[in-house]
Design a protein around this motif. Structure first.
Motif, PDB file in Angstrom:
ATOM      1  N   PRO A 111      56.702 -49.321  -2.798  1.00 16.88           N
ATOM      2  CA  PRO A 111      56.230 -48.364  -3.805  1.00 16.88           C
ATOM      3  C   PRO A 111      55.220 -47.369  -3.233  1.00 16.88           C
ATOM      4  O   PRO A 111      54.752 -46.501  -3.952  1.00 16.88           O
ATOM      5  CB  PRO A 111      55.566 -49.269  -4.847  1.00 16.88           C
ATOM      6  N   GLY A 112      54.859 -47.491  -1.961  1.00 13.48           N
ATOM      7  CA  GLY A 112      53.911 -46.531  -1.394  1.00 13.48           C
ATOM      8  C   GLY A 112      53.637 -46.834   0.066  1.00 13.48           C
ATOM      9  O   GLY A 112      53.767 -47.982   0.517  1.00 13.48           O
ATOM     10  N   VAL A 113      53.253 -45.801   0.774  1.00 11.21           N
ATOM     11  CA  VAL A 113      52.935 -45.958   2.195  1.00 11.21           C
ATOM     12  C   VAL A 113      51.600 -46.693   2.373  1.00 11.21           C
ATOM     13  O   VAL A 113      51.425 -47.488   3.298  1.00 11.21           O
ATOM     14  CB  VAL A 113      52.936 -44.567   2.872  1.00 11.21           C
ATOM     15  N   VAL A 114      50.658 -46.452   1.453  1.00 11.50           N
ATOM     16  CA  VAL A 114      49.357 -47.129   1.571  1.00 11.50           C
ATOM     17  C   VAL A 114      49.545 -48.646   1.478  1.00 11.50           C
ATOM     18  O   VAL A 114      48.967 -49.408   2.258  1.00 11.50           O
ATOM     19  CB  VAL A 114      48.364 -46.598   0.508  1.00 11.50           C
ATOM     20  N   SER A 115      50.403 -49.079   0.542  1.00  2.00           N
ATOM     21  CA  SER A 115      50.703 -50.519   0.480  1.00  2.00           C
ATOM     22  C   SER A 115      51.274 -50.975   1.817  1.00  2.00           C
ATOM     23  O   SER A 115      50.965 -52.072   2.297  1.00  2.00           O
ATOM     24  CB  SER A 115      51.768 -50.827  -0.583  1.00  2.00           C
ATOM     25  N   VAL A 137      40.628 -39.553   9.878  1.00  2.00           N
ATOM     26  CA  VAL A 137      41.952 -39.948   9.396  1.00  2.00           C
ATOM     27  C   VAL A 137      41.956 -40.107   7.884  1.00  2.00           C
ATOM     28  O   VAL A 137      40.889 -40.257   7.256  1.00  2.00           O
ATOM     29  CB  VAL A 137      42.398 -41.254  10.113  1.00  2.00           C
ATOM     30  N   TYR A 138      43.132 -40.067   7.317  1.00  2.00           N
ATOM     31  CA  TYR A 138      43.366 -40.283   5.887  1.00  2.00           C
ATOM     32  C   TYR A 138      42.556 -41.498   5.408  1.00  2.00           C
ATOM     33  O   TYR A 138      42.704 -42.597   5.963  1.00  2.00           O
ATOM     34  CB  TYR A 138      44.875 -40.482   5.703  1.00  2.00           C
ATOM     35  N   PRO A 139      41.672 -41.323   4.409  1.00  2.00           N
ATOM     36  CA  PRO A 139      40.674 -42.355   4.108  1.00  2.00           C
ATOM     37  C   PRO A 139      41.209 -43.788   3.904  1.00  2.00           C
ATOM     38  O   PRO A 139      40.557 -44.732   4.381  1.00  2.00           O
ATOM     39  CB  PRO A 139      39.990 -41.820   2.835  1.00  2.00           C
ATOM     40  N   HIS A 192      49.477 -36.061  12.007  1.00  2.00           N
ATOM     41  CA  HIS A 192      48.167 -36.606  11.702  1.00  2.00           C
ATOM     42  C   HIS A 192      47.465 -35.866  10.561  1.00  2.00           C
ATOM     43  O   HIS A 192      47.207 -34.669  10.659  1.00  2.00           O
ATOM     44  CB  HIS A 192      47.291 -36.549  12.962  1.00  2.00           C
ATOM     45  N   ASN A 193      47.189 -36.611   9.511  1.00  2.00           N
ATOM     46  CA  ASN A 193      46.351 -36.127   8.410  1.00  2.00           C
ATOM     47  C   ASN A 193      44.935 -36.609   8.699  1.00  2.00           C
ATOM     48  O   ASN A 193      44.739 -37.821   8.806  1.00  2.00           O
ATOM     49  CB  ASN A 193      46.874 -36.723   7.093  1.00  2.00           C
ATOM     50  N   PRO A 194      43.935 -35.764   8.880  1.00  2.00           N
ATOM     51  CA  PRO A 194      43.877 -34.368   8.462  1.00  2.00           C
ATOM     52  C   PRO A 194      44.030 -33.322   9.564  1.00  2.00           C
ATOM     53  O   PRO A 194      43.969 -32.135   9.244  1.00  2.00           O
ATOM     54  CB  PRO A 194      42.451 -34.275   7.905  1.00  2.00           C
ATOM     55  N   SER A 220      53.069 -47.044  12.308  1.00  2.00           N
ATOM     56  CA  SER A 220      53.115 -45.593  12.469  1.00  2.00           C
ATOM     57  C   SER A 220      53.420 -44.944  11.122  1.00  2.00           C
ATOM     58  O   SER A 220      54.546 -45.022  10.628  1.00  2.00           O
ATOM     59  CB  SER A 220      54.193 -45.245  13.505  1.00  2.00           C
ATOM     60  N   ASP A 221      52.394 -44.359  10.533  1.00  2.00           N
ATOM     61  CA  ASP A 221      52.551 -43.687   9.232  1.00  2.00           C
ATOM     62  C   ASP A 221      53.092 -42.284   9.497  1.00  2.00           C
ATOM     63  O   ASP A 221      52.380 -41.418  10.015  1.00  2.00           O
ATOM     64  CB  ASP A 221      51.178 -43.651   8.548  1.00  2.00           C
ATOM     65  N   GLU A 222      54.359 -42.076   9.145  1.00  2.00           N
ATOM     66  CA  GLU A 222      55.022 -40.795   9.441  1.00  2.00           C
ATOM     67  C   GLU A 222      55.378 -40.074   8.142  1.00  2.00           C
ATOM     68  O   GLU A 222      56.368 -39.346   8.058  1.00  2.00           O
ATOM     69  CB  GLU A 222      56.231 -41.059  10.359  1.00  2.00           C
ATOM     70  N   ILE A 223      54.540 -40.254   7.141  1.00  2.00           N
ATOM     71  CA  ILE A 223      54.828 -39.716   5.804  1.00  2.00           C
ATOM     72  C   ILE A 223      54.963 -38.184   5.814  1.00  2.00           C
ATOM     73  O   ILE A 223      55.676 -37.623   4.997  1.00  2.00           O
ATOM     74  CB  ILE A 223      53.740 -40.173   4.794  1.00  2.00           C
ATOM     75  N   HIS A 224      54.281 -37.511   6.764  1.00  2.00           N
ATOM     76  CA  HIS A 224      54.329 -36.039   6.781  1.00  2.00           C
ATOM     77  C   HIS A 224      55.401 -35.491   7.725  1.00  2.00           C
ATOM     78  O   HIS A 224      55.419 -34.294   8.006  1.00  2.00           O
ATOM     79  CB  HIS A 224      52.953 -35.484   7.203  1.00  2.00           C
ATOM     80  N   CYS A 225      56.317 -36.367   8.196  1.00  2.00           N
ATOM     81  CA  CYS A 225      57.214 -35.936   9.284  1.00  2.00           C
ATOM     82  C   CYS A 225      58.222 -34.867   8.868  1.00  2.00           C
ATOM     83  O   CYS A 225      58.769 -34.166   9.714  1.00  2.00           O
ATOM     84  CB  CYS A 225      57.936 -37.137   9.875  1.00  2.00           C
ATOM     85  N   SER A 256      57.809 -38.444  -0.397  1.00  2.00           N
ATOM     86  CA  SER A 256      56.811 -37.957  -1.348  1.00  2.00           C
ATOM     87  C   SER A 256      56.094 -36.677  -0.934  1.00  2.00           C
ATOM     88  O   SER A 256      55.860 -35.799  -1.769  1.00  2.00           O
ATOM     89  CB  SER A 256      55.777 -39.055  -1.608  1.00  2.00           C
ATOM     90  N   LYS A 257      55.737 -36.552   0.352  1.00  2.00           N
ATOM     91  CA  LYS A 257      55.014 -35.343   0.764  1.00  2.00           C
ATOM     92  C   LYS A 257      55.995 -34.188   0.912  1.00  2.00           C
ATOM     93  O   LYS A 257      55.778 -33.096   0.400  1.00  2.00           O
ATOM     94  CB  LYS A 257      54.286 -35.579   2.091  1.00  2.00           C
ATOM     95  N   THR A 258      57.077 -34.429   1.637  1.00  2.00           N
ATOM     96  CA  THR A 258      58.010 -33.350   1.961  1.00  2.00           C
ATOM     97  C   THR A 258      58.606 -32.707   0.709  1.00  2.00           C
ATOM     98  O   THR A 258      58.705 -31.485   0.614  1.00  2.00           O
ATOM     99  CB  THR A 258      59.153 -33.916   2.829  1.00  2.00           C
TER     100      THR A 258
HETATM  101  C1  LIG Z   1      48.937 -40.075   6.001  1.00  2.00           C
HETATM  102  C2  LIG Z   1      49.176 -40.492   4.594  1.00  2.00           C
HETATM  103  N1  LIG Z   1      49.647 -41.720   4.330  1.00  2.00           N
HETATM  104  C3  LIG Z   1      49.877 -42.134   3.063  1.00  2.00           C
HETATM  105  C4  LIG Z   1      49.637 -41.309   1.991  1.00  2.00           C
HETATM  106  C5  LIG Z   1      49.890 -41.793   0.589  1.00  2.00           C
HETATM  107  O1  LIG Z   1      51.056 -42.519   0.540  1.00  2.00           O
HETATM  108  P1  LIG Z   1      51.538 -43.233  -0.806  1.00  2.00           P
HETATM  109  O2  LIG Z   1      51.196 -42.331  -1.931  1.00  2.00           O
HETATM  110  O3  LIG Z   1      53.012 -43.400  -0.587  1.00  2.00           O
HETATM  111  O4  LIG Z   1      50.839 -44.556  -0.859  1.00  2.00           O
HETATM  112  C6  LIG Z   1      49.140 -40.013   2.219  1.00  2.00           C
HETATM  113  C7  LIG Z   1      48.825 -39.135   1.094  1.00  2.00           C
HETATM  114  O5  LIG Z   1      48.219 -38.106   1.227  1.00  2.00           O
HETATM  115  C8  LIG Z   1      48.917 -39.602   3.546  1.00  2.00           C
HETATM  116  O6  LIG Z   1      48.468 -38.372   3.837  1.00  2.00           O
END
Ligand SMILES: Cc1ncc(COP(=O)(O)O)c(C=O)c1O
Length: 406
Positions: A111-115, A137-139, A192-194, A220-225, A256-258
């Motif tokens: 349900p999410g990358v953070v999980s 980095v992303y908090p 890389h965010n930010p 490897s969090d590639e959510i912005h790829c 979600s981002k793209t």
């Molecule tokens: C690098 C990164 N990972 C994860 C997320 C959030 O992922 P999710 O909403 O799927 O938990 C963000 C959202 O800004 C992000 O920038």
């Protein structure tokens, strides 16, 4: 083999914009005031432009909305199970966009990358062991180790090159020196965010080699790829580089981002090693909620049917990034670095006049622009600007910032 030149059938990661393609109107997005948006609720009733949290102001692609409407018509919102055409869409999208061939069995829906990266921390040795990451980095990267009773090891990225082409890079000696024998996981954010970097093959191979040498897992969090703006820095999935790296890597991705659907809570992990995948699934069991059916329907449509929209969006964001760079170059005391990927610009405000730099978020908010605070990313004195909005909103925000400084 991460990336080939585009062919008729399979475009590669360096997106070629075709002006003949359907045009999409990114100039006039829906009005989000009084909608359910966290980004806009923070500025409700005030003349402040929200340029903070990472969602864009654009409506989701027409193909995604059409697929969701069709699902809604069916009317039954029961628990979903992954279905073949969903997995095929993801597999096909990764092959098309990044030249990465994955097996559908490697996909674990989330349900999410953070999980996903919190789960990865749970797999990192035992409580008391450590997790390393590159800062800023992303908090949520900074809190995930503590959530799972691991220690956080931070290695600050450093600026390389000279302005205006400076870029943030990993300080490999520092990272290697900080990784103790208890460091069981490296969490990487690529792109890389930010700081907006899309890591090069050499950098990724060095990070992979360090993980192999120290026997660490990599998440490897590639959510912005999907949002690489610079055609010279295509996205390279870390796990596509080498089997030894892939065996220890949990890749996290999401539409979600793209495709701007973060409110639909749909993401996935890709884990080629069956043993690691089973450990990850077991750790998720009972702890992580189910995926939701609308999110999965949207995911399928996004990867399969919304590539044209993505390419048009990239073109729009690329021009927005240029507006940011140009405007910032006229802001004394503020500087930034080129954005390879994402819709986020990382602004160094440490040279602003004392009264402005003490609390730059409050300073710009008082002048009508709400930005993200670098302190949350581990970097006081910096701000993150989200340029995923219409050009007119962006230009107005940049104008307000210039006037505030003047
Ligand atoms: C690098 C990164 N990972 C994860 C997320 C959030 O992922 P999710 O909403 O799927 O938990 C963000 C959202 O800004 C992000 O920038």
């Amino acid at each position: 083999m991460p990336c080939q030149m585009p062919t008729e059938q399979s475009q590669s990661c360096a997106p070629a914009y075709n002006p003949q393609m359907t045009s999409y109107d990114f100039d006039s997005p829906p009005d989000r005031r009084n909608s359910h948006s966290v980004k806009w609720q923070r500025v409700a009733g005030r003349d402040v432009l929200p340029m903070w949290v990472a969602d864009m102001d654009f409506a989701a692609p027409p193909a995604v909305l059409a697929a969701m409407r069709q699902e809604l018509e069916h009317g039954v919102m029961g628990y979903p199970a992954p279905w073949p055409s969903l997995l095929d869409a993801v597999v096909g999208g990764l092959q098309r966009d990044h030249g990465w061939r994955i097996d559908p069995d490697w996909i674990v829906l989330l349900p999410g990358v953070v999980s996903g990266f919190n789960l990865a921390c749970l797999l990192a040795g035992s409580p008391g062991d450590a997790v390393a990451t590159l800062t800023p980095v992303y908090p949520p990267f900074l809190s995930a180790p503590d959530n799972t009773r691991r220690q956080l090891i931070r290695s600050d990225m450093v600026l390389e090159g000279s302005a205006p082409a400076q870029r943030w890079v990993c300080n490999f000696d520092d990272l290697a020196a900080r990784c103790t024998p208890e460091t069981r996981l490296l969490i990487l954010c690529n792109p890389h965010n930010p700081v907006g970097r899309s890591y090069s093959r050499e950098e990724l191979l060095r990070l992979g080699a360090l993980a192999i040498e120290r026997d660490m897992l990599i998440c490897s969090d590639e959510i912005h790829c999907g949002l690489v703006l610079n055609p010279d820095t295509p996205h390279i999935p870390l796990a596509s580089l080498d089997d030894d790296i892939a065996r220890r890597t949990i890749t996290l991705m999401a539409p979600s981002k793209t495709w701007n659907i973060p409110g639909l809570s749909s993401a996935f992990a890709i884990i080629s090693d069956a043993k690691l995948r089973r450990r990850f699934e077991r750790a998720a069991d009972g702890l992580i909620p189910h995926t939701n059916v609308m999110g999965l329907v949207a995911t399928e449509a996004a990867y399969r049917d919304a590539n044209e929209w993505r390419l048009a969006l990239i073109e729009y964001l690329r021009a927005n990034a240029q507006h940011v760079a140009q405007a910032v170059s006229a802001m004394p005391g503020v500087c930034t670095t080129p954005v390879d990927a994402t819709y986020l610009a990382w602004l160094d405000c440490r040279e602003l006049a004392q009264e402005k730099k003490e609390n730059p978020v409050a300073f710009f908010e008082a002048h009508g622009v709400l930005l993200s605070d670098g302190r949350e990313f581990g970097a006081p004195g910096f701000l993150r600007l989200n340029f995923g909005c219409s050009r007119s909103t962006l230009d107005e925000a940049l104008k307000r910032m210039r006037q505030a400084i003047a």
